[in-house]
Design an enzyme around this catalytic site. Sequence first.
Site, short mmCIF file in Angstrom:
data_model
loop_
_atom_site.label_atom_id
_atom_site.label_comp_id
_atom_site.label_asym_id
_atom_site.label_seq_id
_atom_site.Cartn_x
_atom_site.Cartn_y
_atom_site.Cartn_z
N GLN A 103 56.84 62.87 38.23
CA GLN A 103 57.19 61.64 37.51
C GLN A 103 58.64 61.65 37.03
O GLN A 103 59.28 62.71 36.99
CB GLN A 103 56.29 61.48 36.28
CG GLN A 103 54.83 61.24 36.63
CD GLN A 103 54.02 60.93 35.38
OE1 GLN A 103 53.23 61.73 34.95
NE2 GLN A 103 54.23 59.76 34.81
N HIS A 104 59.12 60.47 36.66
CA HIS A 104 60.33 60.26 35.85
C HIS A 104 61.68 60.45 36.55
O HIS A 104 62.69 59.95 36.06
CB HIS A 104 60.37 61.19 34.62
CG HIS A 104 59.13 61.24 33.82
ND1 HIS A 104 58.60 60.13 33.19
CD2 HIS A 104 58.29 62.28 33.51
CE1 HIS A 104 57.49 60.49 32.55
NE2 HIS A 104 57.29 61.78 32.73
N ASP A 132 52.29 62.07 39.64
CA ASP A 132 51.41 63.16 40.06
C ASP A 132 50.20 63.35 39.15
O ASP A 132 49.09 63.66 39.62
CB ASP A 132 52.17 64.47 40.27
CG ASP A 132 52.99 64.92 39.08
OD1 ASP A 132 52.99 64.25 38.03
OD2 ASP A 132 53.65 65.97 39.20
O1 LIG Z 1 56.99 65.01 33.48
C1 LIG Z 1 55.85 65.16 33.80
C2 LIG Z 1 54.77 64.31 33.22
O2 LIG Z 1 55.23 63.42 32.24
C3 LIG Z 1 55.49 66.23 34.79
O3 LIG Z 1 54.12 66.44 34.86
C4 LIG Z 1 56.05 65.87 36.15
O4 LIG Z 1 55.29 64.80 36.68
C5 LIG Z 1 56.14 67.07 37.08
O5 LIG Z 1 54.92 67.59 37.49
P1 LIG Z 1 54.65 68.91 38.34
O6 LIG Z 1 55.65 69.00 39.41
O7 LIG Z 1 54.62 70.05 37.39
O8 LIG Z 1 53.28 68.69 38.93
#
Ligand SMILES: O=C(CO)[C@@H](O)[C@H](O)COP(=O)(O)O
EC number: 2.7.1.17
Length: 476
Positions: free
Chosen positions: A71-72, A244
């Site tokens: 995300q983000h 994700d």
């Molecule tokens: O920033 C967040 C949720 O807000 C993280 O969960 C990212 O979405 C990255 O996820 P992974 O790569 O660790 O699965």
Amino acid sequence: MTLVAGIDSSTQSCKLVIRELESGRLVRQGRARHPEGTEVDPEAWWAALLEAVAGAGGLDDVAAISVAGQQHGMVVLDEAGEVIRPALLWNDTRSAAAARALIEEFGAAELAARTGSVPVASFTATKLRWLRDAEPEAAARVAAVALPHDWLTWRLRGYGPAGRTPLGPVLGELVTDRSDASGTSYWTPGADEYDRGLLAAALGHDAVLPRVLGPAESAGSTVAFESAGVAIPAGIAVGAGAGDNAGAALGLGATEGDVVVSIGTSGTVFAVTGRPSADETGTVAGFADASGAYLPLVATLNAARILDSVAALLGVDHAELGELALQAEPGSNGLVLQPYFEGERTPNLPDATATLFGMTLASTTRPTLARAAIEGLLCGLADGLDAVRRVGVEPRRILLIGGAAMNPAVQTIAAQVFDSPVAVPQPGEYVADGAATQAAWALTGTRPAWPLALSAEPAPDHRPVIREQYAAVALA
Ligand SMILES: O=C(CO)[C@@H](O)[C@H](O)COP(=O)(O)O
Ligand SMILES: Nc1ncnc2c1ncn2[C@@H]1O[C@H](COP(=O)(O)OP(=O)(O)O)[C@@H](O)[C@H]1O
């Protein structure tokens, strides 16, 4: 036999699963690594996606596909569809001051009301504000802002820079979904629309934003093209994709009472709920999910890599780290690791570093250090569980997933740290499975109900001493 595919373009790697539509049976899979670092050229994600496709034997027989992702991340595009600068990822903390500035300008309560969340450095809007201030020429060139999964979905459909992609830089063809839009800090859950005032306040001007598709919607079908020697066949239906965590909730089929704890690069604690949340303290992010509902979520910056780091320090692999940890008693003989190796997001301490407390000659051993690493990791997530409880989630069980959840010692110690029953789904790629679920939904109009198999249900063994010690050092 109809096949559907799901992709998880996560922080450390790209994973692809191909499943049978009717049964959900895993038919084949592929994966590829992503580069290290918190600033990444999106082309590296595209290259990894193609490598994962090739590793899974291609997409010739696949009817539908969808892309979930970290995300983000800030992907900024110019009018020609070129990426202006490397993407800043969710775990890049350079926009911490920008987050504070936005909160000062609007107020935490207003931001929570308008976006469901109070932004920290992870959120896209704070990265855009950083860009506006630190790289004004780049900011002025921004014609469109996308998230990692939006940009990959666009590329998969054949859009992208002129000359290198079959359909070229049609910015209006960017799409996203509710779950990832809700992590931008310029989208309003409930109203389900962009808050363009907040986008302009962050970036300094308006820009094209991806169209937000509903859970069952298709972005259209692929056209035939080849990239880096890998064929993308024509006519594959493309789902909306997802953030994700929302992808994992979908892949697990999480329902009321299920709280998902994911231990990947990030640590996350989340649940599917019927109503949006708006936590003014900023601890719980009020995200949307990928099924039309909501996903209150707490995220930590430090998770599986805590164990990677301590295992490397001790000169052992993950299995040996777990074996060592289980040789020590709960509470690690007073040794407490506050594991803020990369700064921290929850609590919001972007410049923090990790600290080891309680070192005595007796407590400083290889087993206690291994256990303290796992306990410190899980205590941060247990604090997250308390926070999602405060926004009304009532956990009946914890579904433990992510790379580090495969470690038996993590499972055993989770049952000592959490005060709710822990269930461990079979090792799998639940984010990619969620994307495959979306692909199936977009193809047939019906959400598939694939079965979930558990691999372990560690006996509840709550040991309050672990969290008591951890809470004491937080105050120190
Ligand atoms: O920033 C967040 C949720 O807000 C993280 O969960 C990212 O979405 C990255 O996820 P992974 O790569 O660790 O699965
Ligand atoms: N058995 C294990 N014990 C502890 N950590 C593990 C184990 N297997 C994998 N990991 C770690 O899990 C992480 C990858 O998990 P994953 O959920 O795929 O992360 P992400 O989706 O964020 O890329 C890596 O840091 C890896 O070293």
